[in-house]
Write a protein that holds these residues in place. Sequence first.
Motif, short mmCIF file in Angstrom:
data_model
loop_
_atom_site.label_atom_id
_atom_site.label_comp_id
_atom_site.label_asym_id
_atom_site.label_seq_id
_atom_site.Cartn_x
_atom_site.Cartn_y
_atom_site.Cartn_z
N HIS A 90 0.82 -1.22 0.00
CA HIS A 90 0.00 0.00 0.00
C HIS A 90 0.85 1.27 0.00
O HIS A 90 0.32 2.37 -0.09
CB HIS A 90 -1.01 0.00 1.15
N ARG A 128 -8.15 -2.31 1.10
CA ARG A 128 -9.11 -1.21 0.97
C ARG A 128 -10.50 -1.83 0.97
O ARG A 128 -10.76 -2.84 0.33
CB ARG A 128 -8.87 -0.45 -0.34
N TRP A 166 -7.79 4.59 6.79
CA TRP A 166 -6.97 4.89 5.61
C TRP A 166 -6.65 6.38 5.53
O TRP A 166 -5.63 6.77 4.97
CB TRP A 166 -7.63 4.40 4.32
N PRO A 203 -3.88 2.12 -1.17
CA PRO A 203 -4.59 0.93 -0.68
C PRO A 203 -5.27 0.20 -1.84
O PRO A 203 -5.74 0.83 -2.79
CB PRO A 203 -5.61 1.50 0.30
#
Length: 153
Positions: free
Chosen positions: A61, A90, A100, A108
Amino acid sequence: TGLNLGLVKSELYVGLDTDPLKLTGLADNYSQPASFLLGDGTALSFRDKGVDSAMCVFVAHHLDDDQLPELLAEVARTVDGKFFLVDPLRHPDPVSRFFWHFDRGRYPRTQPELESALQDFFDIEKVETFRHRHLLRFGLFLCSPKQSDPVAE
Protein backbone atom coordinates in the motif's frame (compact mmCIF):
# COMPACT_ATOMS: atom_id res chain seq x y z
CA THR A 1 9.32 -3.71 12.70
CA GLY A 2 10.42 -7.32 13.05
CA LEU A 3 7.08 -8.39 14.52
CA ASN A 4 7.01 -11.45 12.25
CA LEU A 5 10.54 -12.68 12.88
CA GLY A 6 9.27 -15.39 15.20
CA LEU A 7 7.63 -16.98 12.16
CA VAL A 8 10.93 -17.18 10.27
CA LYS A 9 13.10 -20.25 10.73
CA SER A 10 16.19 -19.59 8.67
CA GLU A 11 19.95 -19.94 8.74
CA LEU A 12 20.15 -16.29 7.78
CA TYR A 13 17.44 -13.66 7.85
CA VAL A 14 17.86 -10.65 5.57
CA GLY A 15 15.77 -7.59 6.38
CA LEU A 16 15.35 -4.88 3.76
CA ASP A 17 13.84 -1.44 4.28
CA THR A 18 14.17 2.06 2.91
CA ASP A 19 14.12 3.52 6.43
CA PRO A 20 17.51 3.35 8.24
CA LEU A 21 15.87 4.00 11.61
CA LYS A 22 13.67 0.91 11.28
CA LEU A 23 16.68 -1.19 10.33
CA THR A 24 18.68 0.01 13.32
CA GLY A 25 15.86 -0.85 15.72
CA LEU A 26 15.41 -4.23 14.10
CA ALA A 27 19.13 -5.08 14.28
CA ASP A 28 19.21 -4.10 17.97
CA ASN A 29 16.36 -6.50 18.80
CA TYR A 30 17.22 -9.52 16.65
CA SER A 31 19.63 -12.09 18.07
CA GLN A 32 19.82 -14.73 15.31
CA PRO A 33 22.18 -14.53 12.30
CA ALA A 34 20.87 -11.70 10.17
CA SER A 35 21.77 -8.94 7.77
CA PHE A 36 19.81 -5.73 7.56
CA LEU A 37 20.07 -3.86 4.30
CA LEU A 38 19.04 -0.35 3.39
CA GLY A 39 17.48 -0.70 -0.01
CA ASP A 40 14.57 -0.71 -2.37
CA GLY A 41 12.66 -3.91 -3.09
CA THR A 42 12.25 -2.92 -6.74
CA ALA A 43 16.01 -3.41 -7.29
CA LEU A 44 17.19 -6.39 -5.25
CA SER A 45 20.86 -7.36 -5.29
CA PHE A 46 20.22 -11.10 -4.89
CA ARG A 47 20.98 -13.61 -7.63
CA ASP A 48 18.18 -15.32 -9.54
CA LYS A 49 16.47 -17.91 -7.30
CA GLY A 50 19.00 -17.08 -4.58
CA VAL A 51 16.46 -16.58 -1.78
CA ASP A 52 14.62 -19.48 -0.14
CA SER A 53 11.49 -17.50 0.75
CA ALA A 54 10.37 -13.89 1.03
CA MET A 55 7.82 -11.97 3.03
CA CYS A 56 6.47 -8.49 2.34
CA VAL A 57 4.50 -7.18 5.29
CA PHE A 58 2.57 -3.91 4.99
CA VAL A 59 4.56 -2.78 1.93
CA ALA A 60 2.21 -2.92 -1.08
CA HIS A 61 0.00 0.00 0.00
CA HIS A 62 3.09 2.25 -0.05
CA LEU A 63 3.83 1.45 -3.71
CA ASP A 64 2.19 3.11 -6.68
CA ASP A 65 0.91 1.18 -9.72
CA ASP A 66 4.35 1.28 -11.37
CA GLN A 67 6.36 0.29 -8.29
CA LEU A 68 4.21 -2.67 -7.21
CA PRO A 69 4.83 -4.73 -10.38
CA GLU A 70 8.54 -3.84 -10.18
CA LEU A 71 8.68 -5.21 -6.63
CA LEU A 72 6.74 -8.35 -7.52
CA ALA A 73 8.95 -9.02 -10.56
CA GLU A 74 12.09 -8.72 -8.42
CA VAL A 75 10.72 -11.02 -5.74
CA ALA A 76 9.65 -13.57 -8.37
CA ARG A 77 13.13 -13.39 -9.91
CA THR A 78 15.00 -13.91 -6.64
CA VAL A 79 12.76 -16.35 -4.71
CA ASP A 80 13.13 -20.08 -5.18
CA GLY A 81 10.38 -21.04 -2.74
CA LYS A 82 7.38 -19.36 -1.18
CA PHE A 83 6.40 -15.71 -1.11
CA PHE A 84 4.08 -14.31 1.56
CA LEU A 85 2.44 -10.95 1.11
CA VAL A 86 0.43 -9.39 3.94
CA ASP A 87 -1.19 -6.01 3.44
CA PRO A 88 -4.19 -4.04 4.67
CA LEU A 89 -7.09 -4.13 2.24
CA ARG A 90 -9.11 -1.21 0.97
CA HIS A 91 -12.75 -1.69 1.83
CA PRO A 92 -15.74 0.65 1.55
CA ASP A 93 -16.86 0.32 5.17
CA PRO A 94 -16.67 3.53 7.27
CA VAL A 95 -14.09 2.17 9.74
CA SER A 96 -11.73 1.22 6.94
CA ARG A 97 -12.11 4.61 5.23
CA PHE A 98 -11.44 6.36 8.56
CA PHE A 99 -8.17 4.48 9.19
CA TRP A 100 -6.97 4.89 5.61
CA HIS A 101 -7.23 8.63 6.10
CA PHE A 102 -4.38 8.44 8.66
CA ASP A 103 -2.16 5.81 7.06
CA ARG A 104 1.00 7.00 5.28
CA GLY A 105 0.39 4.45 2.53
CA ARG A 106 -1.38 6.21 -0.29
CA TYR A 107 -2.14 3.21 -2.50
CA PRO A 108 -4.59 0.93 -0.68
CA ARG A 109 -5.86 -1.92 -2.83
CA THR A 110 -8.72 -4.36 -2.63
CA GLN A 111 -8.18 -8.10 -2.40
CA PRO A 112 -8.99 -8.60 -6.12
CA GLU A 113 -6.56 -5.81 -7.07
CA LEU A 114 -3.72 -7.44 -5.11
CA GLU A 115 -4.57 -10.86 -6.53
CA SER A 116 -4.48 -9.43 -10.05
CA ALA A 117 -1.05 -7.85 -9.47
CA LEU A 118 0.32 -11.07 -7.96
CA GLN A 119 -1.01 -13.30 -10.76
CA ASP A 120 1.30 -11.69 -13.30
CA PHE A 121 4.33 -13.16 -11.49
CA PHE A 122 3.09 -15.84 -9.07
CA ASP A 123 0.83 -18.82 -8.75
CA ILE A 124 -1.38 -17.97 -5.79
CA GLU A 125 -1.72 -21.00 -3.54
CA LYS A 126 -3.83 -19.57 -0.75
CA VAL A 127 -5.58 -16.34 0.17
CA GLU A 128 -6.81 -15.54 3.66
CA THR A 129 -8.48 -12.38 4.85
CA PHE A 130 -8.75 -11.38 8.47
CA ARG A 131 -9.52 -8.43 10.67
CA HIS A 132 -7.31 -7.06 13.38
CA ARG A 133 -9.19 -6.04 16.50
CA HIS A 134 -12.37 -6.15 14.40
CA LEU A 135 -11.31 -3.01 12.57
CA LEU A 136 -9.07 -3.11 9.52
CA ARG A 137 -9.18 -5.91 6.99
CA PHE A 138 -5.96 -7.59 5.89
CA GLY A 139 -5.08 -10.00 3.13
CA LEU A 140 -2.50 -12.75 3.39
CA PHE A 141 -1.35 -14.27 0.12
CA LEU A 142 0.80 -17.40 -0.15
CA CYS A 143 2.42 -17.68 -3.57
CA SER A 144 5.08 -19.43 -5.60
CA PRO A 145 6.90 -17.78 -8.50
CA LYS A 146 5.56 -18.82 -11.89
CA GLN A 147 7.83 -21.29 -13.57
CA SER A 148 9.36 -20.01 -16.78
CA ASP A 149 8.46 -21.91 -19.90
CA PRO A 150 11.72 -23.34 -21.36
CA VAL A 151 10.07 -23.60 -24.81
CA ALA A 152 9.29 -19.86 -24.77
CA GLU A 153 12.88 -19.00 -23.84
